[in-house]
Write a protein that holds these residues in place. Structure first.
Motif, PDB file in Angstrom:
ATOM      1  N   GLN A  79     112.219  84.578  -1.891  1.00 37.02           N
ATOM      2  CA  GLN A  79     110.904  85.046  -2.841  1.00 37.02           C
ATOM      3  C   GLN A  79     110.102  86.122  -2.366  1.00 37.02           C
ATOM      4  N   THR A  80     109.708  87.006  -3.377  1.00 34.73           N
ATOM      5  CA  THR A  80     109.149  88.104  -2.762  1.00 34.73           C
ATOM      6  C   THR A  80     107.560  87.865  -2.434  1.00 34.73           C
ATOM      7  N   TYR A  81     106.982  87.181  -3.366  1.00 34.14           N
ATOM      8  CA  TYR A  81     105.964  86.606  -3.329  1.00 34.14           C
ATOM      9  C   TYR A  81     105.226  85.433  -2.521  1.00 34.14           C
ATOM     10  N   SER A  82     104.189  85.361  -2.570  1.00 34.73           N
ATOM     11  CA  SER A  82     103.398  84.287  -1.851  1.00 34.73           C
ATOM     12  C   SER A  82     102.351  83.484  -2.699  1.00 34.73           C
ATOM     13  N   THR A  83     101.914  82.531  -2.142  1.00 31.88           N
ATOM     14  CA  THR A  83     100.903  81.669  -2.879  1.00 31.88           C
ATOM     15  C   THR A  83      99.722  82.621  -3.124  1.00 31.88           C
ATOM     16  N   GLY A  84      99.337  83.428  -2.282  1.00 31.17           N
ATOM     17  CA  GLY A  84      98.285  84.368  -2.504  1.00 31.17           C
ATOM     18  C   GLY A  84      98.379  85.166  -3.874  1.00 31.17           C
ATOM     19  N   ASP A  85      99.652  85.424  -4.167  1.00 32.13           N
ATOM     20  CA  ASP A  85      99.873  86.407  -5.256  1.00 32.13           C
ATOM     21  C   ASP A  85      99.646  85.591  -6.626  1.00 32.13           C
ATOM     22  N   ALA A 131     112.950 101.440  -7.768  1.00 33.39           N
ATOM     23  CA  ALA A 131     114.306 101.431  -8.154  1.00 33.39           C
ATOM     24  C   ALA A 131     114.567 101.075  -9.560  1.00 33.39           C
ATOM     25  N   GLU A 132     115.577 101.786 -10.174  1.00 26.33           N
ATOM     26  CA  GLU A 132     115.992 101.522 -11.405  1.00 26.33           C
ATOM     27  C   GLU A 132     116.676 100.295 -11.684  1.00 26.33           C
ATOM     28  N   GLU A 133     116.539  99.483 -12.843  1.00 27.33           N
ATOM     29  CA  GLU A 133     116.925  98.200 -12.597  1.00 27.33           C
ATOM     30  C   GLU A 133     117.672  97.784 -14.008  1.00 27.33           C
ATOM     31  N   ILE A 134     118.601  96.698 -13.931  1.00 30.14           N
ATOM     32  CA  ILE A 134     119.256  96.352 -15.176  1.00 30.14           C
ATOM     33  C   ILE A 134     119.020  94.637 -14.892  1.00 30.14           C
ATOM     34  N   TYR A 181     120.741  90.610 -12.104  1.00 29.00           N
ATOM     35  CA  TYR A 181     120.079  91.747 -11.631  1.00 29.00           C
ATOM     36  C   TYR A 181     120.915  92.896 -10.923  1.00 29.00           C
ATOM     37  N   LEU A 182     120.553  94.201 -11.458  1.00 27.65           N
ATOM     38  CA  LEU A 182     121.131  95.186 -10.417  1.00 27.65           C
ATOM     39  C   LEU A 182     119.893  95.915 -10.218  1.00 27.65           C
ATOM     40  N   TRP A 183     119.962  96.658  -9.031  1.00 25.13           N
ATOM     41  CA  TRP A 183     118.902  97.551  -8.679  1.00 25.13           C
ATOM     42  C   TRP A 183     119.552  98.828  -7.864  1.00 25.13           C
ATOM     43  N   ARG A 184     119.002 100.098  -8.229  1.00 23.42           N
ATOM     44  CA  ARG A 184     119.605 101.216  -7.411  1.00 23.42           C
ATOM     45  C   ARG A 184     118.758 102.205  -7.540  1.00 23.42           C
ATOM     46  N   GLY A 185     118.827 103.265  -6.896  1.00 17.66           N
ATOM     47  CA  GLY A 185     118.091 104.418  -6.997  1.00 17.66           C
ATOM     48  C   GLY A 185     116.534 104.421  -6.243  1.00 17.66           C
ATOM     49  N   GLY A 186     116.411 103.661  -5.440  1.00 17.43           N
ATOM     50  CA  GLY A 186     115.092 103.269  -4.808  1.00 17.43           C
ATOM     51  C   GLY A 186     115.434 102.269  -3.664  1.00 17.43           C
ATOM     52  N   ALA A 189     114.838  96.700  -0.941  1.00 20.93           N
ATOM     53  CA  ALA A 189     113.820  95.928  -0.422  1.00 20.93           C
ATOM     54  C   ALA A 189     112.563  95.824  -0.903  1.00 20.93           C
ATOM     55  N   GLN A 190     112.187  96.754  -1.811  1.00 20.90           N
ATOM     56  CA  GLN A 190     110.712  96.955  -2.245  1.00 20.90           C
ATOM     57  C   GLN A 190     110.112  95.777  -2.765  1.00 20.90           C
ATOM     58  N   LYS A 191     108.663  95.492  -2.069  1.00 16.15           N
ATOM     59  CA  LYS A 191     108.195  94.640  -3.225  1.00 16.15           C
ATOM     60  C   LYS A 191     107.465  95.443  -4.180  1.00 16.15           C
ATOM     61  N   SER A 192     107.671  94.719  -5.431  1.00 14.94           N
ATOM     62  CA  SER A 192     107.110  95.300  -6.657  1.00 14.94           C
ATOM     63  C   SER A 192     105.614  95.268  -6.741  1.00 14.94           C
ATOM     64  N   THR A 193     105.215  96.291  -7.471  1.00 17.33           N
ATOM     65  CA  THR A 193     103.795  96.518  -7.759  1.00 17.33           C
ATOM     66  C   THR A 193     103.316  95.968  -8.827  1.00 17.33           C
ATOM     67  N   ILE A 194     102.468  94.828  -8.668  1.00 19.02           N
ATOM     68  CA  ILE A 194     101.738  94.184  -9.760  1.00 19.02           C
ATOM     69  C   ILE A 194     100.795  94.933 -10.390  1.00 19.02           C
TER      70      ILE A 194
END
Length: 199
Positions: A79-85, A131-134, A181-186, A189-194
Protein backbone atom coordinates in the motif's frame (compact mmCIF):
# COMPACT_ATOMS: atom_id res chain seq x y z
CA UNK A 1 12.23 -18.08 -4.10
CA UNK A 2 8.73 -18.40 -5.55
CA UNK A 3 8.60 -18.73 -9.32
CA UNK A 4 6.24 -16.19 -10.85
CA UNK A 5 7.47 -16.73 -14.41
CA UNK A 6 4.10 -18.14 -15.43
CA UNK A 7 2.29 -15.08 -14.08
CA UNK A 8 4.72 -12.78 -15.92
CA UNK A 9 4.17 -14.74 -19.13
CA UNK A 10 0.40 -14.41 -18.73
CA UNK A 11 0.83 -10.67 -18.10
CA UNK A 12 2.91 -10.26 -21.27
CA UNK A 13 0.55 -12.41 -23.36
CA UNK A 14 -2.45 -10.41 -22.20
CA UNK A 15 -0.77 -7.18 -23.30
CA UNK A 16 0.17 -8.75 -26.63
CA UNK A 17 -3.52 -9.54 -27.24
CA UNK A 18 -4.25 -5.79 -27.34
CA UNK A 19 -3.35 -3.82 -30.45
CA UNK A 20 -4.03 -0.22 -29.47
CA UNK A 21 -1.38 2.26 -30.66
CA UNK A 22 -1.00 3.91 -27.25
CA UNK A 23 -0.17 0.57 -25.64
CA UNK A 24 2.23 -0.43 -28.43
CA UNK A 25 4.10 2.85 -28.02
CA UNK A 26 4.19 2.43 -24.25
CA UNK A 27 5.71 -1.07 -24.50
CA UNK A 28 8.07 -0.36 -27.40
CA UNK A 29 11.61 -1.50 -26.67
CA UNK A 30 10.87 -2.95 -23.24
CA UNK A 31 13.09 -5.92 -22.34
CA UNK A 32 10.97 -8.66 -20.77
CA UNK A 33 14.07 -10.63 -19.70
CA UNK A 34 14.24 -9.62 -16.05
CA UNK A 35 15.92 -11.17 -13.04
CA UNK A 36 13.53 -12.48 -10.39
CA UNK A 37 13.79 -10.84 -6.99
CA UNK A 38 13.23 -12.71 -3.71
CA UNK A 39 10.27 -11.14 -1.91
CA UNK A 40 8.43 -12.56 1.05
CA UNK A 41 4.69 -13.16 0.62
CA UNK A 42 2.64 -10.34 2.14
CA UNK A 43 -1.13 -10.35 2.26
CA UNK A 44 -3.63 -7.52 2.66
CA UNK A 45 -7.35 -7.54 3.55
CA UNK A 46 -8.32 -6.46 0.01
CA UNK A 47 -6.85 -9.66 -1.46
CA UNK A 48 -9.68 -11.63 0.17
CA UNK A 49 -12.09 -10.07 -2.34
CA UNK A 50 -10.47 -12.16 -5.08
CA UNK A 51 -12.36 -15.18 -3.74
CA UNK A 52 -15.65 -13.46 -4.68
CA UNK A 53 -14.72 -12.96 -8.33
CA UNK A 54 -16.26 -15.46 -10.73
CA UNK A 55 -13.90 -15.97 -13.67
CA UNK A 56 -15.55 -17.50 -16.78
CA UNK A 57 -13.43 -20.47 -17.84
CA UNK A 58 -14.32 -20.13 -21.53
CA UNK A 59 -12.98 -16.59 -21.96
CA UNK A 60 -9.34 -16.34 -23.10
CA UNK A 61 -9.08 -12.80 -21.75
CA UNK A 62 -9.54 -14.09 -18.20
CA UNK A 63 -6.37 -16.21 -18.26
CA UNK A 64 -4.43 -13.41 -16.57
CA UNK A 65 -7.05 -12.89 -13.87
CA UNK A 66 -7.07 -16.62 -13.17
CA UNK A 67 -3.27 -16.61 -12.89
CA UNK A 68 -3.39 -13.71 -10.43
CA UNK A 69 -5.99 -15.47 -8.27
CA UNK A 70 -3.85 -18.62 -8.32
CA UNK A 71 -0.69 -16.81 -7.15
CA UNK A 72 -2.23 -14.07 -4.98
CA UNK A 73 -1.38 -15.62 -1.60
CA UNK A 74 2.31 -15.91 -2.54
CA UNK A 75 2.72 -12.33 -3.80
CA UNK A 76 4.07 -9.32 -1.93
CA UNK A 77 1.09 -6.97 -1.72
CA UNK A 78 1.65 -3.35 -0.67
CA UNK A 79 0.00 0.00 0.00
CA UNK A 80 1.23 3.50 -0.80
CA UNK A 81 -0.94 5.30 1.70
CA UNK A 82 -1.49 5.21 5.46
CA UNK A 83 -4.48 5.58 7.76
CA UNK A 84 -3.66 9.28 8.01
CA UNK A 85 -4.17 9.72 4.27
CA UNK A 86 -7.61 8.15 3.74
CA UNK A 87 -8.59 6.27 6.90
CA UNK A 88 -8.75 2.63 7.91
CA UNK A 89 -11.82 1.74 5.81
CA UNK A 90 -9.98 2.70 2.61
CA UNK A 91 -6.90 0.69 3.54
CA UNK A 92 -8.97 -2.45 4.12
CA UNK A 93 -10.18 -2.29 0.52
CA UNK A 94 -7.06 -1.06 -1.28
CA UNK A 95 -3.76 -2.59 -2.32
CA UNK A 96 -1.44 -3.33 -5.19
CA UNK A 97 1.28 -5.75 -6.15
CA UNK A 98 4.24 -4.83 -8.34
CA UNK A 99 5.02 -7.78 -10.58
CA UNK A 100 8.04 -6.02 -12.07
CA UNK A 101 9.78 -2.72 -11.36
CA UNK A 102 12.18 -1.29 -8.82
CA UNK A 103 10.29 -3.04 -5.96
CA UNK A 104 8.65 -5.91 -7.82
CA UNK A 105 9.03 -9.66 -8.07
CA UNK A 106 11.07 -9.02 -11.24
CA UNK A 107 13.71 -6.30 -11.45
CA UNK A 108 13.27 -3.39 -13.87
CA UNK A 109 14.31 0.24 -13.58
CA UNK A 110 12.64 1.12 -16.91
CA UNK A 111 9.00 0.23 -16.30
CA UNK A 112 6.80 -0.98 -13.46
CA UNK A 113 3.81 -3.23 -13.93
CA UNK A 114 1.43 -5.09 -11.71
CA UNK A 115 -2.11 -5.12 -10.35
CA UNK A 116 -4.27 -2.65 -8.43
CA UNK A 117 -7.19 -3.81 -6.30
CA UNK A 118 -10.03 -1.72 -4.90
CA UNK A 119 -12.79 -3.42 -2.95
CA UNK A 120 -16.47 -2.46 -3.20
CA UNK A 121 -17.70 1.07 -2.41
CA UNK A 122 -14.33 2.82 -2.52
CA UNK A 123 -13.51 6.31 -3.75
CA UNK A 124 -9.86 6.77 -4.73
CA UNK A 125 -9.67 10.57 -4.99
CA UNK A 126 -7.92 12.68 -7.61
CA UNK A 127 -4.19 12.05 -7.68
CA UNK A 128 -1.33 12.48 -10.12
CA UNK A 129 2.29 11.50 -10.61
CA UNK A 130 5.18 12.15 -12.98
CA UNK A 131 5.14 8.67 -14.50
CA UNK A 132 2.95 8.06 -17.52
CA UNK A 133 0.46 5.30 -16.78
CA UNK A 134 -1.76 2.74 -18.42
CA UNK A 135 -4.52 0.83 -16.67
CA UNK A 136 -6.51 -2.08 -18.07
CA UNK A 137 -9.38 -3.21 -15.83
CA UNK A 138 -9.72 -6.97 -15.59
CA UNK A 139 -13.15 -6.69 -13.97
CA UNK A 140 -16.27 -4.69 -14.86
CA UNK A 141 -18.19 -2.20 -12.73
CA UNK A 142 -15.69 0.57 -11.93
CA UNK A 143 -15.96 4.30 -12.67
CA UNK A 144 -13.01 6.45 -13.77
CA UNK A 145 -12.39 10.19 -13.99
CA UNK A 146 -9.52 11.97 -15.75
CA UNK A 147 -8.39 15.60 -15.67
CA UNK A 148 -11.32 16.68 -13.52
CA UNK A 149 -13.91 15.18 -15.85
CA UNK A 150 -17.00 13.19 -14.87
CA UNK A 151 -16.82 9.59 -13.68
CA UNK A 152 -17.59 7.18 -16.51
CA UNK A 153 -17.94 3.38 -16.53
CA UNK A 154 -14.92 1.44 -17.79
CA UNK A 155 -15.11 -2.19 -18.76
CA UNK A 156 -12.74 -5.12 -18.60
CA UNK A 157 -10.17 -4.92 -21.37
CA UNK A 158 -10.37 -1.16 -21.94
CA UNK A 159 -7.13 0.79 -22.23
CA UNK A 160 -7.06 3.77 -19.84
CA UNK A 161 -4.14 6.11 -20.50
CA UNK A 162 -2.97 8.77 -18.04
CA UNK A 163 -0.25 11.08 -19.39
CA UNK A 164 2.33 12.48 -16.99
CA UNK A 165 0.86 14.56 -14.14
CA UNK A 166 -2.75 14.22 -15.32
CA UNK A 167 -5.15 14.05 -12.37
CA UNK A 168 -7.29 10.91 -12.23
CA UNK A 169 -9.63 9.16 -9.80
CA UNK A 170 -11.56 5.90 -9.47
CA UNK A 171 -14.74 4.69 -7.79
CA UNK A 172 -16.13 1.24 -7.18
CA UNK A 173 -19.72 0.23 -6.45
CA UNK A 174 -20.70 -3.34 -5.61
CA UNK A 175 -17.93 -4.95 -7.68
CA UNK A 176 -14.26 -5.27 -6.79
CA UNK A 177 -11.85 -3.62 -9.21
CA UNK A 178 -8.83 -5.60 -10.36
CA UNK A 179 -6.74 -3.69 -12.89
CA UNK A 180 -3.43 -4.27 -14.63
CA UNK A 181 -1.18 -1.21 -14.48
CA UNK A 182 1.97 0.00 -16.23
CA UNK A 183 4.19 2.95 -15.23
CA UNK A 184 7.13 4.44 -17.09
CA UNK A 185 8.82 7.78 -17.79
CA UNK A 186 9.09 8.90 -14.18
CA UNK A 187 10.09 7.74 -10.69
CA UNK A 188 8.74 4.18 -10.49
CA UNK A 189 8.31 4.27 -6.72
CA UNK A 190 6.85 7.77 -6.42
CA UNK A 191 3.95 8.32 -4.02
CA UNK A 192 1.12 10.01 -5.90
CA UNK A 193 0.24 13.59 -5.07
CA UNK A 194 -3.36 13.86 -3.86
CA UNK A 195 -5.11 17.03 -5.03
CA UNK A 196 -5.20 19.58 -2.22
CA UNK A 197 -2.78 17.58 -0.06
CA UNK A 198 0.95 17.69 0.48
CA UNK A 199 1.77 13.97 0.37
Amino acid sequence: MSDFTSLLQSFRAYLASHHEAVLARFLEGFDWQMAERALEPRGLPVVEYLSDIAVPTDDHDNTLLSALIRDAASLHWAQTYSTGDFGDAFLKRYGWVELFGTRGHFDSDVMAGGFLMLGPDIHYPDHHHVAEEIYIPLTDGSLWSKDGGPFVPRHAGEIIHHPSDISHAMQTRQETLVALYLWRGGPLAQKSTISGRNT
